[in-house]
Design a protein around this motif. Structure first.
Motif, PDB file in Angstrom:
ATOM      1  N   THR A  55     114.994  61.610  39.155  1.00 17.57           N
ATOM      2  CA  THR A  55     116.111  61.730  38.216  1.00 17.57           C
ATOM      3  C   THR A  55     117.318  60.943  38.696  1.00 17.57           C
ATOM      4  O   THR A  55     117.964  60.232  37.907  1.00 17.57           O
ATOM      5  N   ILE A  56     117.620  61.038  39.975  1.00 13.73           N
ATOM      6  CA  ILE A  56     118.767  60.297  40.523  1.00 13.73           C
ATOM      7  C   ILE A  56     118.513  58.794  40.464  1.00 13.73           C
ATOM      8  O   ILE A  56     119.397  58.022  40.083  1.00 13.73           O
ATOM      9  N   ILE A  57     117.316  58.364  40.808  1.00 11.35           N
ATOM     10  CA  ILE A  57     116.983  56.933  40.754  1.00 11.35           C
ATOM     11  C   ILE A  57     117.100  56.415  39.327  1.00 11.35           C
ATOM     12  O   ILE A  57     117.706  55.360  39.077  1.00 11.35           O
ATOM     13  N   ILE A  58     116.529  57.148  38.372  1.00  5.59           N
ATOM     14  CA  ILE A  58     116.588  56.726  36.966  1.00  5.59           C
ATOM     15  C   ILE A  58     118.031  56.676  36.482  1.00  5.59           C
ATOM     16  O   ILE A  58     118.448  55.711  35.824  1.00  5.59           O
ATOM     17  N   ALA A  59     118.809  57.683  36.809  1.00  8.46           N
ATOM     18  CA  ALA A  59     120.192  57.747  36.328  1.00  8.46           C
ATOM     19  C   ALA A  59     121.043  56.608  36.888  1.00  8.46           C
ATOM     20  O   ALA A  59     121.766  55.936  36.139  1.00  8.46           O
ATOM     21  N   VAL A  60     120.966  56.371  38.183  1.00 12.17           N
ATOM     22  CA  VAL A  60     121.801  55.337  38.808  1.00 12.17           C
ATOM     23  C   VAL A  60     121.384  53.943  38.348  1.00 12.17           C
ATOM     24  O   VAL A  60     122.225  53.130  37.933  1.00 12.17           O
ATOM     25  N   CYS A  61     120.100  53.661  38.402  1.00  9.25           N
ATOM     26  CA  CYS A  61     119.623  52.317  38.027  1.00  9.25           C
ATOM     27  C   CYS A  61     119.866  52.021  36.550  1.00  9.25           C
ATOM     28  O   CYS A  61     120.320  50.930  36.196  1.00  9.25           O
ATOM     29  N   SER A  62     119.595  52.984  35.692  1.00 11.47           N
ATOM     30  CA  SER A  62     119.796  52.739  34.266  1.00 11.47           C
ATOM     31  C   SER A  62     121.276  52.650  33.923  1.00 11.47           C
ATOM     32  O   SER A  62     121.655  51.903  33.014  1.00 11.47           O
ATOM     33  N   ALA A  63     122.128  53.360  34.641  1.00 13.68           N
ATOM     34  CA  ALA A  63     123.570  53.251  34.391  1.00 13.68           C
ATOM     35  C   ALA A  63     124.080  51.863  34.771  1.00 13.68           C
ATOM     36  O   ALA A  63     124.847  51.247  34.018  1.00 13.68           O
ATOM     37  N   VAL A  64     123.652  51.351  35.915  1.00 10.94           N
ATOM     38  CA  VAL A  64     124.082  50.016  36.348  1.00 10.94           C
ATOM     39  C   VAL A  64     123.579  48.949  35.375  1.00 10.94           C
ATOM     40  O   VAL A  64     124.345  48.082  34.918  1.00 10.94           O
ATOM     41  N   LEU A  65     122.295  49.007  35.042  1.00 13.17           N
ATOM     42  CA  LEU A  65     121.736  48.032  34.102  1.00 13.17           C
ATOM     43  C   LEU A  65     122.345  48.179  32.711  1.00 13.17           C
ATOM     44  O   LEU A  65     122.577  47.188  32.018  1.00 13.17           O
ATOM     45  N   GLY A  66     122.619  49.408  32.304  1.00 12.65           N
ATOM     46  CA  GLY A  66     123.240  49.649  31.005  1.00 12.65           C
ATOM     47  C   GLY A  66     124.640  49.080  30.916  1.00 12.65           C
ATOM     48  O   GLY A  66     125.038  48.534  29.882  1.00 12.65           O
ATOM     49  N   VAL A  67     125.400  49.182  31.991  1.00 14.26           N
ATOM     50  CA  VAL A  67     126.755  48.607  32.009  1.00 14.26           C
ATOM     51  C   VAL A  67     126.679  47.083  31.920  1.00 14.26           C
ATOM     52  O   VAL A  67     127.449  46.462  31.179  1.00 14.26           O
ATOM     53  N   LEU A  68     125.763  46.481  32.658  1.00 22.53           N
ATOM     54  CA  LEU A  68     125.621  45.024  32.601  1.00 22.53           C
ATOM     55  C   LEU A  68     125.191  44.558  31.208  1.00 22.53           C
ATOM     56  O   LEU A  68     125.767  43.613  30.655  1.00 22.53           O
ATOM     57  N   LEU A  69     124.197  45.212  30.633  1.00 24.93           N
ATOM     58  CA  LEU A  69     123.735  44.869  29.294  1.00 24.93           C
ATOM     59  C   LEU A  69     124.830  45.119  28.262  1.00 24.93           C
ATOM     60  O   LEU A  69     125.077  44.290  27.376  1.00 24.93           O
ATOM     61  N   GLY A  70     125.506  46.227  28.390  1.00 27.83           N
ATOM     62  CA  GLY A  70     126.589  46.549  27.465  1.00 27.83           C
ATOM     63  C   GLY A  70     127.732  45.556  27.543  1.00 27.83           C
ATOM     64  O   GLY A  70     128.328  45.187  26.523  1.00 27.83           O
ATOM     65  N   PHE A  71     128.052  45.096  28.751  1.00 27.38           N
ATOM     66  CA  PHE A  71     129.118  44.114  28.897  1.00 27.38           C
ATOM     67  C   PHE A  71     128.734  42.798  28.220  1.00 27.38           C
ATOM     68  O   PHE A  71     129.569  42.184  27.539  1.00 27.38           O
ATOM     69  N   MET A  72     127.487  42.374  28.384  1.00 23.45           N
ATOM     70  CA  MET A  72     127.063  41.116  27.750  1.00 23.45           C
ATOM     71  C   MET A  72     127.106  41.229  26.225  1.00 23.45           C
ATOM     72  O   MET A  72     127.596  40.323  25.543  1.00 23.45           O
ATOM     73  N   VAL A  73     126.614  42.326  25.693  1.00 21.99           N
ATOM     74  CA  VAL A  73     126.614  42.515  24.243  1.00 21.99           C
ATOM     75  C   VAL A  73     128.050  42.606  23.721  1.00 21.99           C
ATOM     76  O   VAL A  73     128.391  42.008  22.690  1.00 21.99           O
ATOM     77  N   ALA A  74     128.901  43.323  24.428  1.00 20.99           N
ATOM     78  CA  ALA A  74     130.301  43.441  24.004  1.00 20.99           C
ATOM     79  C   ALA A  74     131.016  42.091  24.046  1.00 20.99           C
ATOM     80  O   ALA A  74     131.820  41.782  23.163  1.00 20.99           O
ATOM     81  N   PHE A  75     130.711  41.294  25.059  1.00 17.92           N
ATOM     82  CA  PHE A  75     131.330  39.973  25.161  1.00 17.92           C
ATOM     83  C   PHE A  75     130.911  39.095  23.982  1.00 17.92           C
ATOM     84  O   PHE A  75     131.741  38.416  23.376  1.00 17.92           O
TER      85      PHE A  75
END
Length: 172
Positions: A45-65
């Motif tokens: 659960t911790i691995i999934i949460a941390v990794c998906s949060a980091v990747l989600g922020v990167l993906l979200g930043f690209m889409v928002a840009f």
């Protein structure tokens, strides 16, 4: 009116221990080393949460840009359309359905670890929500900030990095 007989089957033995919390805890967690399943689940659960949060922020930043650049400068039309479709589909479907589609449809032919599939699915899901948070932060910056940066000779990327993003981070 009906008559019915009720039969209750109980395990024979000491009846005083069936309500003993400590012995139940020992039988359920300690005896067969079942605590290892809880620790493994917590680790995953911790691995999934941390990794998906980091990747989600990167993906979200690209889409928002991409979306904010299209809104401000009216360019990147096809990419903006793809991002809009991504946001609409991902935010419009439940996360459980996305997990099922990722595991049983997208990665069915390939032998991929379940944790990796969960990381990818949650990253795609959180990326959609983070993209809208970032985009709303970018759109909240006054048009005068962009004009002032262009007046001193900055291009769009320099303006976004040096002028807009510090304000966006504060706003969001």
């Amino acid at each position: 009116y009906t008559n019915s007989k009720q039969v209750i089957i109980v395990k024979s033995g000491d009846s005083s221990s069936k309500f003993d919390v400590v012995s139940k805890f020992k039988n359920n967690f300690i005896k067969d080393n079942r605590w290892k399943y809880i620790v493994k689940g917590l680790k995953n659960t911790i691995i999934i949460a941390v990794c998906s949060a980091v990747l989600g922020v990167l993906l979200g930043f690209m889409v928002a840009f991409i979306r904010a650049t299209h809104d401000k400068r009216n360019c990147l039309g096809i990419l903006n359309w793809i991002c809009k479709l991504y946001l609409t589909v991902v935010r419009g479907t439940p996360t459980m359905i996305q997990l099922l589609i990722m595991y049983y449809v997208v990665f069915k032919a390939v032998n991929v670890d379940k944790v990796l599939v969960a990381i990818i699915a949650f990253a795609i899901n959180s990326g959609a929500y983070v993209a809208e948070i970032f985009r709303s932060g970018i759109m909240s910056i006054d048009k005068g900030q962009f004009e002032a940066a262009q007046a001193i000779g900055m291009n769009h990327i320099q303006t976004m990095i040096n002028v807009v993003l510090p304000q966006v981070i504060r706003n969001i």
